[in-house]
Every structure is written in structure tokens, then in C-alpha cells.
Write an enzyme that holds these catalytic residues in place. Structure first.
Site, PDB file in Angstrom:
ATOM      1  N   LYS A  89      11.904  -0.741 -11.344  1.00  0.00           N
ATOM      2  CA  LYS A  89      10.706  -0.374 -10.582  1.00  0.00           C
ATOM      3  C   LYS A  89      11.111   0.347  -9.293  1.00  0.00           C
ATOM      4  O   LYS A  89      12.129  -0.014  -8.690  1.00  0.00           O
ATOM      5  CB  LYS A  89       9.954  -1.646 -10.159  1.00  0.00           C
ATOM      6  CG  LYS A  89       9.121  -2.313 -11.222  1.00  0.00           C
ATOM      7  CD  LYS A  89       8.371  -3.496 -10.611  1.00  0.00           C
ATOM      8  CE  LYS A  89       7.634  -4.298 -11.675  1.00  0.00           C
ATOM      9  NZ  LYS A  89       6.510  -3.570 -12.269  1.00  0.00           N
ATOM     10  N   ARG A  96       4.581  -9.095 -21.785  1.00  0.00           N
ATOM     11  CA  ARG A  96       4.025  -9.232 -23.136  1.00  0.00           C
ATOM     12  C   ARG A  96       5.075  -9.774 -24.107  1.00  0.00           C
ATOM     13  O   ARG A  96       4.732 -10.401 -25.097  1.00  0.00           O
ATOM     14  CB  ARG A  96       3.444  -7.884 -23.591  1.00  0.00           C
ATOM     15  CG  ARG A  96       4.452  -6.786 -23.755  1.00  0.00           C
ATOM     16  CD  ARG A  96       3.797  -5.405 -23.791  1.00  0.00           C
ATOM     17  NE  ARG A  96       3.340  -4.986 -22.456  1.00  0.00           N
ATOM     18  CZ  ARG A  96       2.664  -3.872 -22.220  1.00  0.00           C
ATOM     19  NH1 ARG A  96       2.339  -3.061 -23.205  1.00  0.00           N
ATOM     20  NH2 ARG A  96       2.290  -3.565 -20.991  1.00  0.00           N
TER      21      ARG A  96
HETATM   22  N1  BES Z   1       4.313  -7.344 -13.569  1.00  0.00           N
HETATM   23  C1  BES Z   1       4.006  -6.012 -13.962  1.00  0.00           C
HETATM   24  C2  BES Z   1       2.534  -5.675 -13.819  1.00  0.00           C
HETATM   25  C3  BES Z   1       1.967  -5.659 -12.441  1.00  0.00           C
HETATM   26  C4  BES Z   1       2.391  -4.730 -11.515  1.00  0.00           C
HETATM   27  C5  BES Z   1       0.973  -6.532 -12.120  1.00  0.00           C
HETATM   28  C6  BES Z   1       1.824  -4.708 -10.277  1.00  0.00           C
HETATM   29  C7  BES Z   1       0.400  -6.513 -10.880  1.00  0.00           C
HETATM   30  C8  BES Z   1       0.850  -5.590  -9.951  1.00  0.00           C
HETATM   31  C9  BES Z   1       4.369  -5.784 -15.423  1.00  0.00           C
HETATM   32  O1  BES Z   1       5.474  -6.481 -15.865  1.00  0.00           O
HETATM   33  C10 BES Z   1       4.653  -4.324 -15.551  1.00  0.00           C
HETATM   34  O2  BES Z   1       5.575  -3.879 -14.955  1.00  0.00           O
HETATM   35  N2  BES Z   1       3.837  -3.622 -16.331  1.00  0.00           N
HETATM   36  C11 BES Z   1       3.986  -2.241 -16.524  1.00  0.00           C
HETATM   37  C12 BES Z   1       3.873  -1.958 -18.001  1.00  0.00           C
HETATM   38  C13 BES Z   1       4.238  -0.549 -18.397  1.00  0.00           C
HETATM   39  C14 BES Z   1       5.704  -0.329 -18.195  1.00  0.00           C
HETATM   40  C15 BES Z   1       3.845  -0.344 -19.845  1.00  0.00           C
HETATM   41  C16 BES Z   1       2.880  -1.520 -15.754  1.00  0.00           C
HETATM   42  O3  BES Z   1       1.759  -2.023 -15.729  1.00  0.00           O
HETATM   43  O4  BES Z   1       3.161  -0.509 -15.155  1.00  0.00           O
HETATM   44 MN    MN Z   2       7.297  -5.498 -15.492  1.00  0.00          MN
END
Ligand code: BES
Ligand code: MN
Ligand code: ZN
Length: 461
Positions: A242, A316
């Protein structure tokens, strides 16, 4: 920090909740000096407006708190309870108001008094509240204390809330609740017990932060309810790392686990007639030489193969193995709660908890409960035509469809593939971005109070 009502107290200051329509009558009933004081202060019963009324010797003898007009009340929740932070120090006793207003104000008062004081002493709330008459005080106390457990778990940084500490917190909770038992599977035992995706996501963390599957059970009769919570104790994004701006808040990526633990505490303390199981895959999505990689193909507990197209779509994966285990027991209902997608935030913002279910009746019950207990939720669709987006070709499933459209829906559809029981999934945020009434800035539970209120309808209790 555990909020509570003050002990019953003869000297508590009487507090009147005032609707604007009752303002004139309320003021007219005051003694002349206090009435003059209230009028000169311009008290108008706006939501959360508070006024302390002095007696002849200058001590406060009464307090007024505005409830606001119906229209003003639609702009927020727990507005009257925010007076708890503005009234002068003292112990107050709500002596009039209708039971619904008193209930929301009393719960909000406890929630407003929450402080996260693990690392630094915080000024305690100055105004405390005696348990009001005529409302269900034990229920409110349990709800508030459970919500504050959720907040403490989320607010604790990953340095002190890794998978081991999250498991310890769950064990401590089980110990404190009669009849509740806990079981934890740790590290490589996850492979032997067939939780390959929980292991794959968590295996790059240091050995003392190894992945875990936490299980709590309680109750011997009634329908079986299984709560599954995402317990990603820190989400770096893994190898598809990230950016700093997105990683900053990722200690809260166990917000789903924290929320289901809070909800479990409410259900057990209120002794709801059901059989409860809580499943929490607890992992750190770390970067290391053994981290799972983009284009790896994992075989899940259920046997479905999953191509990894982004290691940041880890929630997921760990949930899928837990949901498969949950389904094997054929419970009456499975509810998952997870800080699953950024897309859910884009769709509805931080204040609304989106949920997915194929059961229209369950959706209606949840929406009605959410409105009743001021815990807003919003239904999003399990839109089956988007199933094609989570099917990559090389494997049965793709964990991160390209294009990123409808990201909250495709994540929910991914989870649904692992479930064979009636199912509700919540994609929560778990964080209050700036302080609001009854919700200081920081970790916050979402949806738990709505679910608790809806359970009798959802499970026909
Ligand atoms: N934990 C994150 C989602 C998230 C980010 C929740 C910021 C609340 C605030 C999750 O694990 C994630 O990174 N999801 C990605 C999925 C994508 C790579 C398909 C997202 O939502 O960007
Ligand atoms: Mn994530
Ligand atoms: Zn995550």
C-alpha cells in the site's frame, strides 16, 4: 476503559430533556429566577444544547438539554448525549422525557464518556449520569461496555495488537463470560487443520505474530448463529504494498473482529436464546521472504482455487476459509463483518455500514433495527451478473478483479462463494474520522447494535 452509570445519588442534579415544542411549557414551569436565567441565555432546545440552572446560592440545581426538532435530529444521532461533554462537572439524573429519548441519551452519554487511556492518562468525563428510571439499564450498560471493548481493540496499535494479542483478548473475553469457551489454532497447525489461505496470508509475519484461527462458542439451545470477523491486525498490502497514505490507518483492519467480539459480548451477557459461534482469522498481512505473491494460486479449505492478483485483497482470503468452516456446521445464519474494501467507503462514506444479503426479509429487519437504535446501515446488492468478474480462468476465483469497478460488490460475491448457509455480510469502516456525538475520534463499532436489535427477527427467537 469501561464506561458506567454513576451510583444512585440523592444529590444528583435533575436533568430535563426538552423538545422545542415543549420549550415554553418547560421554561414556564421553572422558578422565576431560573426562568429568567434560561431566557436570558437564549436556551432554544436545539439538539444537544445544554443549560445549567443555578439556585439562589449559585450552585447548579437543575439542567436542561435540548432534543431539537425532528428535522434537526435527522442531521445526526446521539445529539442530546453530546451535552455530557459540555455540562459542568457533576452527577446528573434524567427525570423527564419519553423513554426512547432517554434510552438514546443514556446510551450516548456512556459512549460519549469513552476514553482510550492505555498509553496516556486522559481527562475523565466530568459529567456523569445516574442510571435513568423506566429504561432497560442492564441492556444499555452491556451495549456501551461491549462497544468500548470494540473501540479499545481497534485503537490499540499493531505493536500491541498482533494476532497473538487479539487471540489473548478473545480468550480473556471468553474467560469473563460464564459458559463461553475459546479455542485457537496457531501457525503451521493451520495447514494441518486445512486453513490454507489463512496460513498463506499470515505466514510472512514474524513467528511470534504467526496467523491464527480464533473460535469462541457459547449457548446450548436455540438456533445457531455464527459471526465471522476479519482480524487483519495490520495490513501493509503485502508485496503489492500500500502507499503510505493508505497504510496509515491499517491497525484498524481487525475492526470486523473487534466488532464481532463486542457483539458476542452483548449476546452472551443478555443471554439471548441462541447457540453462538465466533470465528476470527487473525493475521498480519506482512512483507517478507515467505510472503504470498501476485499470481500465486492458493487452494482454499473449500477446495476452490484462488489466483492472487493483488496481495492487498487479503481479507477475503482469510475470511473465505473461516466462512467455509462456518458453513460446514449448517448454522441458521452466518454474519461476517470486515473492513474489506476501500470501495465501500467510496460508495457510502465512513458513517454508513453497507451490508449484503439475499434475504429481503432480513434486509428489512436490519434496516428497521438500524433506524430504531441509531446505528445506520445500508443494503448493497449481491449482484450475481458480476460473478464473471471474479473468475480469472487459470483458477476458480480471482481475488482482485482488474478494473476495480464495484469493488465492494465483487468482494462480497467472492465471500458468498464459500457460504452455504443464510448469509449477511457487512463491509464496515470501523473508524471515526473526526469526533461526533457519542463517537470520539478513533476506533468505532458499526452495525453491532443494529444486528443485536434485529436478531429476534432474523432468527425468530
Ligand atoms: N483493508 C483493506 C480495505 C480498506 C482500506 C478498508 C481502507 C478501509 C479503509 C483491504 O484489505 C484492501 O486493501 N482492499 C483492497 C482490495 C483491492 C486490492 C481489490 C481495496 O479496497 O483497495
Ligand atoms: Mn488489504
Ligand atoms: Zn485489509
Amino acid at each position: 476503559m469501561i464506561p458506567n452509570f454513576a451510583p444512585a445519588n440523592e444529590a444528583a442534579i435533575p436533568l430535563t430533556l426538552v423538545r422545542p415544542t415543549e420549550l415554553e411549557a418547560t421554561l414556564a414551569a421553572l422558578d422565576p429566577a431560573q426562568q429568567a436565567w434560561a431566557r436570558s441565555q437564549g436556551f432554544a432546545a436545539k439538539p444537544g444544547e445544554s443549560l445549567a440552572l443555578p439556585g439562589p446560592d449559585g450552585n447548579i440545581t437543575q439542567a436542561l438539554v435540548g432534543l431539537g426538532s425532528d428535522e434537526a435530529r435527522r442531521r445526526g444521532r446521539f445529539l442530546a448525549a453530546s451535552a455530557a461533554s459540555r455540562l459542568p462537572a457533576g452527577t446528573y439524573h434524567i427525570t423527564s422525557g419519553d423513554p426512547a429519548d432517554i434510552t438514546e441519551t443514556a446510551l450516548g452519554w456512556l459512549l460519549e464518556s469513552y476514553r482510550f487511556d492505555r498509553y496516556r492518562k486522559q481527562d475523565a468525563a466530568r459529567a456523569s449520569l445516574v442510571a435513568p428510571d423506566g429504561i432497560d439499564v442492564p441492556r444499555l450498560r452491556t451495549i456501551a461496555q461491549s462497544e468500548c471493548l470494540t473501540r479499545d481493540l481497534i485503537n490499540t496499535p499493531a505493536s500491541d495488537m498482533g494476532p497473538a494479542e487479539l487471540a489473548a483478548a478473545a480468550l480473556a473475553l471468553a474467560d469473563s463470560l460464564p459458559g463461553c469457551t475459546a479455542h485457537v489454532i496457531t501457525g503451521d497447525d493451520l495447514l494441518t487443520a486445512n486453513f490454507p489461505m489463512i496460513h498463506a496470508v499470515g505466514r510472512a509475519a514474524a513467528p511470534h505474530r504467526a496467523p491464527r484461527l480464533i473460535e469462541l462458542t457459547w449457548g446450548t439451545t436455540g438456533p445457531a448463529l455464527t459471526l465471522v470477523g476479519k482480524g487483519v491486525c495490520f495490513d501493509t498490502g503485502g508485496l503489492d504494498i500500500k502507499p503510505a497514505s493508505s497504510m496509515g490507518l491499517m491497525k484498524k483492519d481487525m475492526g470486523g473482529a473487534a466488532t464481532v467480539l463486542g457483539l458476542a459480548r452483548m449476546i452472551i451477557e443478555l443471554r439471548l436464546p441462541l447457540r453462538l459461534r465466533v470465528l476470527i482469522p487473525a493475521v498480519e498481512n506482512a512483507i517478507g521472504s515467505d510472503a504470498f505473491r501476485p499470481q500465486d494460486i492458493l487452494t482454499s479449505r473449500k477446495g476452490l482455487t484462488v489466483e492472487i492478483n493483488n496481495t492487498d485483497a487479503e481479507g477475503r482470503l482469510v475470511l473465505a476459509d473461516a466462512l467455509a468452516l462456518a458453513s460446514e456446521a449448517d448454522p441458521a445464519l452466518i454474519i461476517s463483518m470486515a473492513t474489506l474494501t476501500g470501495a465501500a467507503r467510496v460508495a457510502v462514506g465512513p458513517d454508513l455500514a453497507p451490508f449484503f444479503t439475499d434475504d429481503d426479509g432480513a434486509a428489512a429487519a436490519l434496516s428497521a433495527s438500524a433506524a430504531r437504535v441509531a446505528d445506520p446501515v445500508w443494503r448493497l446488492p449481491f449482484h450475481t451478473p458480476y460473478e464473471a468478474q471474479i473468475e480469472p480462468g487459470l483458477a476458480d476465483l480471482d481475488n482482485a478483479p482488474s478494473g476495480g469497478m464495484a469493488g465492494a460488490i465483487t468482494a462480497a460475491l467472492f465471500l458468498r462463494r464459500f457460504v452455504t448457509a443464510p448469509y449477511i455480510h457487512f463491509d464496515i469502516y470501523g473508524w471515526q474520522t473526526s469526533a461526533a456525538p457519542a463517537r470520539p475520534k478513533g476506533g468505532v463499532g458499526q452495525g453491532a447494535r443494529a444486528i443485536l436489535d434485529a436478531l429476534p427477527a432474523l432468527l425468530k427467537l
